[in-house]
Design an enzyme around this catalytic site. Structure first.
Site, short mmCIF file in Angstrom:
data_model
loop_
_atom_site.label_atom_id
_atom_site.label_comp_id
_atom_site.label_asym_id
_atom_site.label_seq_id
_atom_site.Cartn_x
_atom_site.Cartn_y
_atom_site.Cartn_z
N HIS A 47 -56.15 61.71 108.29
CA HIS A 47 -55.20 60.63 107.96
C HIS A 47 -54.64 59.98 109.23
O HIS A 47 -53.53 59.47 109.23
CB HIS A 47 -54.08 61.14 107.04
N THR A 48 -55.42 60.03 110.27
CA THR A 48 -55.04 59.34 111.51
C THR A 48 -55.78 58.01 111.63
O THR A 48 -55.36 57.14 112.38
CB THR A 48 -55.37 60.21 112.74
N ASP A 49 -56.89 57.85 110.90
CA ASP A 49 -57.72 56.64 111.12
C ASP A 49 -57.00 55.36 110.76
O ASP A 49 -56.96 54.41 111.55
CB ASP A 49 -59.12 56.74 110.46
N SER A 80 -81.04 55.75 90.39
CA SER A 80 -80.90 56.92 91.24
C SER A 80 -81.69 58.07 90.65
O SER A 80 -82.07 58.04 89.48
CB SER A 80 -79.43 57.32 91.37
N GLY A 137 -65.43 65.70 99.27
CA GLY A 137 -64.74 65.30 100.49
C GLY A 137 -65.69 65.22 101.68
O GLY A 137 -65.27 65.26 102.83
N SER A 139 -67.87 62.66 101.98
CA SER A 139 -68.23 61.24 102.09
C SER A 139 -69.57 60.89 101.45
O SER A 139 -70.37 60.16 102.04
CB SER A 139 -68.23 60.80 103.56
N SER A 140 -69.77 61.38 100.26
CA SER A 140 -71.00 61.00 99.55
C SER A 140 -71.05 59.49 99.33
O SER A 140 -72.13 58.89 99.40
CB SER A 140 -71.07 61.73 98.21
N ASP A 185 -65.11 57.65 108.01
CA ASP A 185 -66.30 58.21 107.37
C ASP A 185 -67.55 57.40 107.70
O ASP A 185 -68.60 57.96 108.05
CB ASP A 185 -66.10 58.26 105.85
C1 GLA Z 1 -60.94 59.85 103.55
C2 GLA Z 1 -61.01 58.40 104.02
C3 GLA Z 1 -60.95 58.32 105.55
C4 GLA Z 1 -59.80 59.13 106.12
C5 GLA Z 1 -59.77 60.52 105.51
C6 GLA Z 1 -58.55 61.31 105.93
O1 GLA Z 1 -62.09 60.53 103.93
O2 GLA Z 1 -62.17 57.78 103.57
O3 GLA Z 1 -60.86 56.97 105.94
O4 GLA Z 1 -58.58 58.48 105.95
O5 GLA Z 1 -59.80 60.49 104.09
O6 GLA Z 1 -58.62 61.62 107.28
#
Ligand code: GLA
Length: 395
Positions: A47-49, A80, A137, A139-140, A185
């Site tokens: 949650h820094t991005d 798919s 979590g 990033s699929s 991501d």
């Molecule tokens: C998700 C979001 C990212 C980032 C993270 C937390 O993956 O897609 O942009 O904010 O949460 O770090």
């Protein structure tokens, strides 16, 4: 990100040749090419991005692959290898996010975002295969988006640089899919490299590839997928983002990136209690990313365990985005030999990572599975990941 469709189960990846023949069977001709993009694990910097801070993710050896052929008309046909959802047809001239179902939001969102940039995208036939676990979590969704944008960047001859593709996929997520996420991501998926983590300055998009290999240090990186599904289009992620924006506004800075650890004491007097804890997480987490990069360079992966632990505690107590299953995964792995562990990704479910000595791997795996059974939670999925290549064409 979860698409809420339980029929979308992910199985073992298809070989490229099998993907091409499946494409041919379904679309009656060969694809123009096949592009691949990975999911990601975030080592640290959560949650820094969107606060214009620092992150340190890496691309993983689990990928989405798309076989794509351009069409002479404006039709989009999406298929798919996942179960459940048959052929989806759409039209370039009337892309509708509300009507888009399941995973098709991601390719359609990318096409839409390219159109917003004035890029003329052709109609396409597309077949997707992916072994990035859904809703874990990892990033699929970004893996799909990055594979699609890599394909379209080449097929249209648009020649976008990685930085621009990052912004286009972010726009797809924010304004088409409806998830107010940052740039971490897709940066990991597009800019990752084998054996490296991606140290990204989210204000400038400057990237430094940081060597990160667990194995030579006698370690493995375990991912513990709690199977607790989450979606960043739900309220929790957006409300954390709103708290951060409020914090920056009250403190009079463009973004929380501009608040230092030394500023925190004064900030505590200016912010309400909850906002202060949200701000403290972001400020300390940015600092932990910088410390991690420094420790990796000087001492290697064996030295970063305490920083991973501190990151988890901060997300659990200050940012409040963990959940009982993630806390249990972290605690059980730490108690049984992992040198550091934390939840990874946006939170509210998904996966934890546990940096674990090879000698303790079996014990950690067994302990986590047993702890979940004792707590009455569903069985977690546990697997290792290594930093892998970013998006590229594979055929
Ligand atoms: C998700 C979001 C990212 C980032 C993270 C937390 O993956 O897609 O942009 O904010 O949460 O770090």
């Amino acid at each position: 990100m979860s698409n809420g469709n339980s029929a979308d189960a992910v199985s073992a990846p298809l070989e490229t040749a099998a993907l091409i023949s499946r494409f041919e069977e379904n679309f009656g001709r060969l694809p123009d090419g096949v592009w691949q993009a990975p999911g990601r694990v975030n080592l640290i910097g959560e949650h820094t991005d969107y606060n214009e801070g620092f992150v340190l993710p890496f691309a993983i050896d689990k990928t989405a692959r798309v076989a794509v052929a351009a069409r002479p008309d404006s039709t989009i046909r999406l298929l798919s290898t996942y179960g459940g959802q048959g052929l989806t047809t759409a039209d370039l001239t009337s892309l509708d996010s509300a009507a888009a179902r399941g995973w098709t939001k991601y390719p359609l969102g990318v096409i839409w975002a390219l159109q917003q940039r004035g890029i003329e995208v052709p109609g396409i036939d597309l077949l997707l295969d992916s072994d990035v676990p859904l809703g874990a979590g990892l990033s699929s969704s970004h893996a799909i988006e990055c594979a699609v944008i890599s394909a379209l960047n080449e097929l249209t001859g648009a020649g976008l640089q990685a930085e621009e593709m990052v912004l286009a996929t972010q726009q797809a997520e924010n304004d088409f899919v409806g998830a107010p996420t940052g740039i971490m991501d897709q940066s990991a998926s597009l800019r990752g490299a084998k054996g490296h983590a991606v140290f990204l300055d989210c204000r400038t998009q400057e990237v430094q590839l940081v060597p990160f290999e667990a194995e030579p240090a006698g370690l493995v990186m375990l991912v513990i997928d709690t199977k607790v599904q989450h979606s960043h289009a739900d309220g929790g992620y957006a409300s954390r983002r709103a708290s951060c924006e409020l914090g920056a506004e009250v403190l009079g800075v463009p973004a929380l990136r501009d608040v230092t650890v030394d500023d925190l004491e004064e900030a505590s007097g200016l912010l309400d209690e909850v906002t202060f804890r949200r701000v403290r997480h972001v400020v300390m987490e940015n600092d932990r990313v910088l410390q991690t990069v420094e420790l990796l360079a000087r001492q290697g992966p064996g030295a970063i365990g305490a920083l991973l632990d501190a990151s988890h505690v901060s997300m659990r107590d200050d940012f409040e985005i963990s959940c009982p299953e993630l806390d249990l995964a972290v605690d059980a792995s730490r108690r049984n030999g992992a040198i550091g562990a934390r939840m990874t990704g946006g939170g509210f479910g998904g996966a934890a990572i546990a940096l674990t000595p090879v000698a303790a791997e079996a014990e950690v795996r067994a302990a986590v599975v047993n702890a979940f059974a004792d707590a009455g939670y569903g069985k977690p999925d546990i697997f290792t990941v290594t930093p892998a290549a970013g998006a590229h064409r594979i055929s």
